[in-house]
Design an enzyme around this catalytic site. Structure first.
Site, mmCIF file in Angstrom:
data_model
loop_
_atom_site.group_PDB
_atom_site.id
_atom_site.type_symbol
_atom_site.label_atom_id
_atom_site.label_comp_id
_atom_site.label_asym_id
_atom_site.label_seq_id
_atom_site.Cartn_x
_atom_site.Cartn_y
_atom_site.Cartn_z
ATOM 1 C CB CYS A 138 -1.183 -0.001 0.908
ATOM 2 S SG CYS A 138 -1.867 -1.443 1.351
ATOM 3 C CD GLU A 164 3.130 -1.937 2.635
ATOM 4 O OE1 GLU A 164 2.094 -0.617 2.313
ATOM 5 O OE2 GLU A 164 2.736 -2.772 2.297
#
Lengths: 785, 300
Positions: free
Chosen positions: A429, A431
């Protein structure tokens, strides 16, 4: 889009996801025939068995070859991690959304072969066997989730090494490492030898896998009547004999080399976030320039090849979970995300011709897979940002936008070298990671509002009546807000301890039982150290716990402080009674909490200050604690869709949220709590210290009218640059559709923050009359792009 | 120095260049029948009621010290003549159905609010816009804020009807970076009929501003059956063209979205029989204006 790509895309979109037993069968055979071998070698032999025996699939017209299953969207399972039950298969087959077709042969194979063979031998069973009762109680209560109970650690991304090295080059490096082993001085020499042997087996296996494709292409070419396709097939055969054994020489070879490597990683195990090529635009640039220079490539042919690769990603749905309920739908998306732009390792602007080509591909293909993002540095030109925003404006959620300078700063703060940091980016997402050099494992979501709920109940989960937290004293006994906050902090530390203890065990289960020698070839410094990726072989080893619901927690604490401790409009027993009854007879009190309290997301220093305290509390409980791989724990703040699950196990809260409804997502304000427009939200979110995270997620929604024309693109660009100047990590824009407006008409409560604008005047959508709302819906439909 | 404002809108993207914060000052000498900010007209505070939010708890009724709230068949009705706008009912209206429009702020307080989005002004070459109401109506306060903005390097825009004394116009112009200047009707009689005042001062002030070198964008609300006739467009286009230094004309198509606000103030909307102009009509008007003046755009 060429006719070829149009057809391939159409085929990919219309292919029906189904469960394939092929991999499960080969994995079962490998498990049953494994002799007295070490774990890494056992895993490498299984990998080889699969690659040497799986069906070779070549689709009509494609230029990049290789499927994980026997056909597009024929999705394998990984029984060594977790084995589906017959009931799981039934749910997958029949659920309305994100279903997977399961045929009778598959059911039979599961019933007669896989389920008995793997009973008691899966990682999932091992994990639950090893977890303590208190861990299980917290897991069941929804305090946290556990990432590794169904999928393997992965969460990593490739750098540029495969464009400079073929598998034969990696073989040489493996042999060098084997040659350096010192059996006299190093007690781990034997373990290293086993790991390196396993890597060698895996590297060879991938080369054989490519050769099997070359053979199939040769056979197809022999039968092909169409002369131009015949030539294509012959060229593709040549490419598959070249890569991945040797480093690629051309653009086409580079893409095919990546795709074989990708298939290797997602066939070996089912790692989180699949895998992704990282800075594709930078890796491909030399091949692109050379191809253009010698005339073997045109921008159009390069685009077609990229689009063929895109189809490949879309052909591989995320393997479905086990133990699902019919209501859970999850997603076909496997979170592979292409990074574009950012910086080069020397710190200069990383945007190039291929960057714009990739953006065009994203725009044309409109596929959920691969996902895409831009890494925006202050050094990147506005034209790059605006190119991306023109795609964003179309409203299908891609690409998302990251602050490349902040990503670098986050990585530097964690101790990475400046080159490794600039080579990094974001995956999954949001990171942050050092591509090709880091194992950055997300271990599970953590339900921050639930910790507050339990704090208000002296350690008891009001949903079940079980005491799972500390006895921090009845909430009525807190004399002031600080006492309450201190109890919250202690509960948080308690639950983080439980989560981490579990993590340490799970980490070792993967290190000892489920190594990944193939992935280890690709991540520095596994070969040099003779150590597996899952055992700490990567240069950097970071573990994350992902906080969910910081907005909900902040607003709840702010409401308690305001009404219980400052204004004394209510007492703790009043509040607890209302919460326990889900405000059943107390709508007025709920409105007080909802409307008359400071709220995060409004650039209100009081609320935002509390957000910072919640952030610090979570950060201090997690950050810097050691994992078992020589690295440490960090935090990030992202929800995926977990705020819905966590909400479903969390009762009414002091911010006026009703029981079992979603929590706030990412670092976004509570749904409807932000009432001062987008700049106020960005200012609030900008007060968070993003540099101490490994990623935060912020969602912003707009009606299409705000984004109209060049001025609309400029406005968005300025919002992004402004937020990133304040140190924001990521922002994602959603365009509100007419459908959403209709939803808002039906459920005004959830859309209180929705502002609609008309020239010179704007108002909250939900405050407008039905007639006017209808007019605006009609206009939104009209202006939809 | 203090002034009365009734709203601050951040991320204002139609009130001048870039991302802006628009400050709405209360009080206006005009009474345009189509006004979409009816709460801006009276200089004093007013009570604003969002009926749809009311949960009929009766707390306002109980607390009102002036007995300005009556109960009528389960509903609570505010007697505006009796209401002193003390605001006590707001505190107990947990549903946020009641609002006092108009609050006093000091220059310092207002500057703090304006400064909040500076990072976005810097990115977008935006700034602050003063609108209303008629911002010149509180010109002393306006001047003090304008001067502070100038000191701090914040771009300023004043959105005005131009209905003010020439001396006030001159003093404000010195500290203003851009004027958004409303021109509605060229015919004096009709102007008086639809806005309550003559347009003589408005036209001469515009001329004055332009001649003294101020940057000016003319804004024309386009209202069917009020000012969209060819004659008015021609007169307006010619007038602006003759001024030579006006930057552009923004045509703002009439919309009825202010209707809600009249209800919240307990007022009747005076222009009920006018429909928003069709796109063709707007384009026709733009083309008519373009015959006399080149730079005409739709919207702000």
């Amino acid at each position: 889009m060429t006719e070829r790509v149009r057809k391939l895309r159409e085929q990919s979109l219309s292919a029906i996801p189904r469960i394939s037993t092929e991999r499960a069968l080969l994995a079962t055979e490998a498990m049953e025939s494994a002799g007295m071998v070490s774990a890494p070698v056992r895993r490498a032999m299984a990998f080889r068995h699969i690659l040497l025996n799986k069906t070779i699939c070549i689709n009509e017209g494609e230029l990049i070859v290789g499927e994980r299953g026997p056909a597009p969207k024929a999705t394998p399972t990984y029984p060594e991690l977790c084995c589906h039950s017959l009931q799981d298969l039934e749910i997958l087959n029949t659920r309305e959304k994100v279903s997977f077709r399961v045929d009778d042969e598959t059911r039979t194979a599961y019933r007669d072969r896989f389920i008995p063979a793997w009973h008691g031998r899966t990682v999932r069973e091992k994990i639950f066997e090893e977890m303590t009762d208190e861990w299980k109680a917290c897991f069941d209560a929804g305090i946290f989730t556990e990432f590794m109970e169904q999928r393997a650690p992965g969460h990593t991304v490739l750098d540029d090494k495969i464009y400079r090295n073929g598998m034969l080059d990696f073989r040489r490096k493996i042999d060098e490492s084997l040659g350096k082993l010192d059996f006299h001085a190093d007690p781990t020499a034997f373990a290293r030898q086993e790991e390196l042997k396993a890597m060698a087996i895996s590297a060879d296996a991938l080369v054989r896998f490519a050769e099997r494709h070359a053979d199939a292409l040769r056979d197809l070419a022999a039968q092909e009547r169409d002369a131009s396709r015949k030539a294509e097939l012959a060229r593709m055969e040549e490419i598959c004999r070249r890569v991945p054994a040797h480093p690629p020489r051309t653009f086409h070879e580079a893409l095919q080399a990546y795709w074989f490597v990708h298939l290797g990683v997602i066939t070996e195990l089912n790692p989180w976030d699949a895998f992704n090529p990282g800075r594709l635009d930078q890796h491909l640039l030399p091949f692109y320039q050379a191809g253009i220079a010698d005339g073997s490539l045109t921008p159009d042919s390069a685009k077609e090849l990229l689009e063929c690769l895109w189809v490949k990603f879309n052909n591989q749905p995320a393997p479905p979970k086990v133990g699902v309920t019919a209501a859970e739908s999850s997603t076909y998306t496997d979170f592979a995300t292409i990074n574009s732009g950012g910086l080069r390792p020397d710190g200069s602007d990383g945007v190039n011709e291929v960057t714009h080509l990739v953006l065009d591909v994203i725009d044309e293909m409109r596929l959920v897979q691969p996902s895409s993002n831009i890494q925006l540095s202050r050094k990147n030109p506005d034209e790059f940002l605006k190119h991306a925003l023109r795609i964003v404006r179309k409203g299908w959620g891609q690409p998302s936008i990251f602050n490349a300078d902040m990503v670098v700063e986050e990585l530097l703060r964690q101790g990475k070298s400046v080159e490794d940091a600039r080579n990094g980016g974001t995956s999954g997402c949001v990171e942050t990671g050092a591509f090709g050099k880091e194992s950055y494992i997300l271990t599970g979501y953590f339900n921050i509002p639930k910790v507050l709920e339990i704090t208000l109940n002296d350690g008891v989960d009001p949903r079940t009546g079980k005491r799972i937290g500390l006895e921090t004293g009845p909430a009525d006994s807190f004399g002031d807000f600080e006492q309450l906050f201190d109890a919250f902090r202690r509960q948080m530390a308690h639950f983080i301890d439980i989560k981490m203890r579990g993590n340490q065990v799970i980490e070792r289960i993967y290190a000892d039982f489920m190594p990944v020698p193939f992935l280890s070839i690709l991540i520095d410094d596994c070969i040099a150290g003779g150590k597996d990726y899952n055992a700490g072989g990567a240069r950097y080893n970071t573990n994350y716990i992902q906080g969910v619901g910081i907005g909900t927690t902040t607003d709840s604490l702010a409401a308690i402080r305001r009404h219980v401790f400052e204004n004394r409009t209510m007492t703790v027993p009043d509040l607890r009674k209302s919460l326990a009854s889900d405000f059943a007879r107390d709508e007025r009190l709920r409105l007080l909490l909802l409307n008359k309290s400071p709220k995060y997301g409004n650039d209100d220093d009081e609320a935002d200050g509390l957000m910072r305290r919640v952030f610090d509390t979570f950060h201090d409980c997690v950050n810097g604690r050691p994992n078992t791989k020589g690295g440490v724990y960090r935090i990030n703040l992202l929800p995926t869709t977990c705020h819905i699950y966590f909400g479903s196990v969390t009762g009414a809260l002091p911010d006026g949220r009703k029981a079992w409804t979603p929590l706030s997502e990412g670092i976004s304000p509570v749904q409807g709590a932000d009432r001062r427009g987008p700049t106020a939200v960005l200012r609030s979110a900008g007060k968070m210290d993003h540099v101490r995270t490994g990623g935060t997620l912020l969602n912003q929604k707009f009606t299409p009218s705000v984004l109209d024309g060049e001025k609309g693109i400029d406005n968005l660009a300025h919002l992004v640059r402004g937020y990133f100047t304040m140190g924001g990590h990521h922002v994602q824009f959603n365009v509100v559709s007419a459908q959403t407006l209709r939803e808002a008409q039906r459920k005004p409560e959830e859309y209180r923050d929705l502002i609609v604008r008309v020239a010179g005047y704007s108002d909250y959508f939900c405050d407008l009359s039905k007639t006017l709302q209808d007019e605006i819906i009609a206009r939104t439909e009209h202006s939809a792009l | 120095m203090t002034g009365t404002i009734f709203d601050i809108m951040r991320f204002a993207i139609n009130d001048g260049p870039g991302i802006r914060t628009t400050v709405f000052l209360k009080g206006c000498p005009l009474h345009c029948l189509w006004c979409h900010n009816p709460e801006s007209i009276a200089p004093k505070k007013e009570i604003f009621i969002r009926e749809s939010r009311c949960i009929r708890c009766g707390s306002c009724f109980e607390i009102c010290p002036n007995h300005a709230i009556a109960r009528q068949s389960g509903r609570y009705v505010t007697i505006r003549e009796t209401c002193q706008e003390c605001g006590e009912c707001l505190e107990v209206c947990y549903a946020d159905a009641r609002e006092i429009v108009g609050r006093e702020v000091t220059t310092g307080e207002l500057m703090q609010e304006i400064e909040r989005d500076r990072v976005f002004y810097d990115q977008s070459a935006g700034g602050v816009t003063f609108s209303g109401g008629e911002p010149l109506f509180q010109h002393e306060f306006l001047l003090s804020v304008l001067q502070t903005c100038r000191e701090r390097g914040i771009h300023t825009t004043v959105d005005t009807t131009g209905f003010s004394s020439p001396a006030v116009i001159d003093s404000v112009a010195r500290w203003t970076d851009l004027f958004l200047y409303d021109l509605k009707l060229m015919d004096g009689e009709r102007h008086k009929r639809f806005t309550g005042v003559s347009n003589e001062l408005i036209l001469s002030n515009l001329k004055r501003l332009v001649e003294n070198g101020s940057a000016v964008v003319v804004r024309m609300p386009l209202i069917p059956s009020v000012n969209s006739d060819r004659e008015n467009l021609r007169a307006l286009g010619t007038f602006v063209a003759n001024l030579r230094m006006v930057r552009e004309i923004n045509v703002l198509p009439y919309h009825a979205t202010g209707v809600e606000k009249y209800a919240r103030l307990g007022k009747e909307y005076p222009l009920t029989d006018v429909e928003p102009p069709s796109w063709e009509r707007v384009h026709d008007a733009v083309n008519e204006l373009k015959r006399f003046f080149d730079n005409v755009t739709i919207g702000g």
